[in-house]
Design an enzyme around this catalytic site. Structure first.
Site, PDB file in Angstrom:
ATOM      1  CD  GLU A   1      -1.842  -2.363   1.170  1.00 32.90           C
ATOM      2  OE1 GLU A   1      -0.729  -2.713   1.617  1.00 32.90           O
ATOM      3  OE2 GLU A   1      -2.714  -3.172   0.810  1.00 32.90           O
TER       4      GLU A   1
ATOM      5  CG  HIS B   1      -9.464  -7.522   7.007  1.00 28.78           C
ATOM      6  ND1 HIS B   1      -8.799  -8.270   7.954  1.00 28.78           N
ATOM      7  CD2 HIS B   1      -8.698  -7.560   5.886  1.00 28.78           C
ATOM      8  CE1 HIS B   1      -7.685  -8.757   7.429  1.00 28.78           C
ATOM      9  NE2 HIS B   1      -7.592  -8.341   6.175  1.00 28.78           N
TER      10      HIS B   1
END
Lengths: 336, 429
Positions: A68, A137
């Site tokens: 990321e 998540h």
């Protein structure tokens, strides 16, 4: 909403609305590119990009490596060179890995270079709980980014706004962070075809009422509306405001409503402490609307807990419709 | 170490209590359990017992307001040296920096209550008020200290100030309202044929009260009239029962009906009877459900209770007295009823109306002569467990008036047994 007359309005899902916005942008502006992990052939972690890679090719719909920080860095760099990248995170939780690029680069460069350049990057973050994806998540981290000057942060709650805010984000010269609630992806709603934008920094009054104001974000807008509907039978008229943008906040809409109702309930999924509800509450308390408050402000937010895996516990740590009904009733009846 | 005698909390809303009287003098011995002083709160007076054996010292003077939990005196054990009020031994009590407590901490005995409790009292005396209430009071030049808060823990809310604004000068009045002009609210049903049924609800009710039995009457056009100061009708100050009747009669005259079946409940029953008496040729039949006006007594405590209630918790117990089977009055029903009564001006108007029509728990008007004159078919429906108006008032009816007396029903028979009452009325329409 700036839909032009004559455009047809269809019922499509929130995810389809986002894809449609990206499709329009890719078609009309060569500078627009999509980047993210598995957004190409796989179609995205939540199938939002879908088959756009087939239409625009891998030069414009790019799979990035599982980093990321790297992906976000390339996106910020691409924006600096004049492109209009849309970078997708698989889960908003992974923003933690890219904070350097978001907070120290994208948000700062315009200021540090005296306004000579800007970073027109758009980042999309699937956020929120309710999918059984557990602690790493399922978070709602929008307030983290909302704390950073130089960023704009939006949370569309409807398919129409998901499309309109994405197109508005692309028009914006500065970095715009879009938090999309995962449970909304399949929600259907009326969406105009063609190009239109939803203004950033403008809240929407989803329901008018005179007894109290409920300020909500993302999926909580729908829960608040459901609660308001139930309260209607008891003679309680709740006004429901969909904040839509958390940075910059729409002061005028919130303050006008509180001046009218005298009572404020903030509902948001992120952890209650130091969250968006704290900011909205303080904004009201610091403003001239303070004099119109006729009860303490009430916040409903996430518990002091990571999101649990157990589905019942997962529901228990974020506000649900009965919680909103109870809190709103207490405020409306003057028991708080 | 002496035993503290503290101000107990005797009711939910209480912040302070007043020492009404000491039963023992300073220096007198008491045994644990002896009544030693009386306290008064806004709502209650009660005796407080000694928490231990001992000799009373440093009692707070009679007439003083003391916060809950603060000491009002000390009991010293036999032989224990009497010292200054032991404020420093009560660490829970905050001692403001500016309090002259330095002096009181000396060993000199003193009969006066300690400074700290006075300071705490001052803190407690600051009115609790919402920002909106403060602004309204500031703008209107009203001292918050003169207001009674109806919010949680006595908090003054906007409604408590709004009430005053309309009647400055009458600070002691709990509520006020403005006279409103205009016709009464009239609500018509959509369907129905033939002679219409005109429905007049009771005190502290509104047109919606009829909905439980309307299905049984829906073959006829239904016309519901709302009494002044009720529902959507204007609020006005009524000089007396005649004034009320003339208001409703004007509304029914305006309907321009050649004939109608009149149905009235409670106060609305009295109004219906009075109208039938003066418009006999246009009234085909008269149905009175637990009507007022047929005897002097009425449950004034209950009327007051309903009038006073500012939230569901205080309204519910009174509403439940209206029925024989209180499971009919659900929490949801109570909350809806409270929302309908949320407007303090409406409550004030109804209170003024009750004071005029039912002073001191007495029905100030007598319609028995009118009932004697009734010539059209008439009937009286009453629940024998009515806690507001005694069903025996029905016995004042002359022979031609039919009586339908129901054993297991209270003051709201049409709500408790809508089928039975609805059929009873529909049978003769």
């Amino acid at each position: 909403m700036n839909a032009q007359a004559g455009i047809d309005v269809r019922e499509i899902s929130y995810a389809q609305a986002i894809r449609e916005a990206m499709d329009i942008a890719l078609a009309e502006d060569d500078r627009v590119i999509l980047m993210g992990e598995d957004i190409g052939v796989y179609g995205g972690a939540f199938q939002v990009t879908g088959d756009l890679v087939d239409k625009y090719g891998t030069d414009r719909v790019m799979d990035t490596p599982i980093s990321e920080l790297g992906g976000a860095g390339v996106a910020v760099g691409a924006a600096l060179t004049g492109l209009r990248p849309i970078f997708e995170f698989q889960f908003s939780d992974f923003a933690t890995l890219a904070m350097e690029q978001i907070v120290n680069q994208a948000a700062k460069v315009r200021y540090m270079l005296g306004g000579a350049v800007s970073v027109p990057v758009v980042m999309r973050f699937p956020a929120g709980s309710g999918t059984g994806a557990a602690a790493q998540h399922s978070q709602s981290l929008e307030a983290w980014l909302g704390h950073v000057p130089g960023l704009k942060v939006v949370q569309p709650a409807t398919p129409e706004d998901a499309k309109g805010l994405l197109l508005a984000a692309l028009d914006d010269p500065d970095p715009v962070m879009i938090f999309e609630h995962k449970l909304l992806y399949k929600m259907k709603g009326q969406v105009p075809s063609g190009r239109y934008t939803t203004p950033i920094g403008k809240a929407a009054v989803r329901r008018e009422g005179s007894h109290l104001t409920i300020v909500a974000t993302a999926i909580m807008v729908h829960k608040a509306l459901e609660a308001a509907k139930a309260l209607e039978d008891e003679g309680i008229e709740a006004e429901v405001i969909d904040l839509r943008t958390i940075r910059p906040l729409d002061r005028d809409t919130v303050l006008a409503s509180v001046r009218k109702t005298g009572k404020l309930l903030c509902v948001y999924e992120a952890v209650k402490t130091l969250g968006i509800g704290a900011e909205v509450s303080a904004m009201v308390a610091e403003s001239d609307a303070f004099d119109f408050l006729d009860a303490p402000i009430v916040r409903l937010g996430g518990a002091e807990s990571p999101i649990p895996y157990n589905p019942e516990l997962e529901k228990a740590v974020v506000p649900q419709v009965p919680d909103i009904i109870e809190a709103a009733r207490g405020l409306a009846e003057g028991r708080v | 170490m002496p035993t503290e005698i503290i101000m107990p909390k005797v009711d939910m809303d209480m912040a302070t209590g007043r020492i009404a009287a000491w039963h023992v003098e300073e220096g007198a011995s008491v045994a644990k359990g002896d009544p030693i002083f009386d306290i008064e709160t806004d709502k209650a007076a009660m005796e407080v017992e000694a928490p231990a054996d001992g000799t009373l010292h440093h009692p707070v003077p009679e007439g003083t307001d003391v916060p809950i939990g603060a000491p009002v005196g000390w009991l010293y054990a036999e032989g224990e040296a009497v010292r200054a009020p032991p404020t420093e031994e009560t660490p829970t009590q905050e001692v403001p920096a500016n309090a002259p407590d330095g002096e009181t901490e000396t060993e000199t005995p003193t009969a006066q209550p300690s400074a700290p409790s006075t300071e705490t009292l001052a803190e407690q005396d600051k009115p609790r008020a919402t920002p909106k209430a403060r602004k309204l009071a500031r703008d209107a030049g009203i001292d918050l200290a003169t207001l009674d808060g109806t919010g949680p823990r006595g908090r003054i809310q906007a409604a408590d100030v709004a009430v005053l604004e309309e009647e400055p000068g009458k600070l002691a009045a709990p509520a006020g309202f403005e006279q409103e002009a205009g016709p009464l609210s009239v609500i018509r049903s959509k369907g129905g044929t033939g002679t219409p049924v005109v429905l007049i609800h009771g005190f502290a009710n509104e047109a919606a009260a009829w909905s439980p039995i309307e299905a049984h009457l829906s073959e006829r056009p239904l016309i519901r009239i709302e009494l002044p100061c009720h529902g959507k009708s204007p609020k006005r100050r009524l000089a007396g029962f005649a004034d009320l009747v003339s208001d409703v009669r004007r509304a029914s005259d305006d309907l321009d009906l050649q004939s109608a079946h009149l149905v009235g409940h409670s106060l609305g029953g009295a109004v219906a009877l009075a109208i039938a008496d003066t418009r006999a040729s246009r009234v085909d039949s008269l149905t009175l459900i637990a009507p007022a006006g047929l005897g002097p007594d009425i449950n004034g405590t209950l009327l007051d209770g309903i009038g006073r209630a500012t939230r569901a918790e205080s309204l519910g117990p009174w509403l439940r007295q209206l029925v024989a089977d209180d499971s009919v009055i659900t929490d949801r029903y109570v909350r809806a009823a409270m929302m309908a009564r949320k407007d303090p001006a409406l409550r004030a108007a109804q209170k003024a109306m009750a004071d005029t029509l039912f002073p001191d728990g007495t029905q100030a008007f007598d319609l028995r002569p009118a009932l004697g004159r009734i010539a059209m078919p008439a009937r009286i429906i009453w629940g024998k467990r009515d806690a507001i108006i005694d069903w025996r008032h029905a016995l004042a009816a002359p022979g031609p008036v039919a009586l339908h007396l129901f054993d297991g029903l209270g003051h709201m028979p049409h709500m408790e047994a809508p089928d039975a009452i609805g059929q009873c009325i529909a049978a003769t329409l």
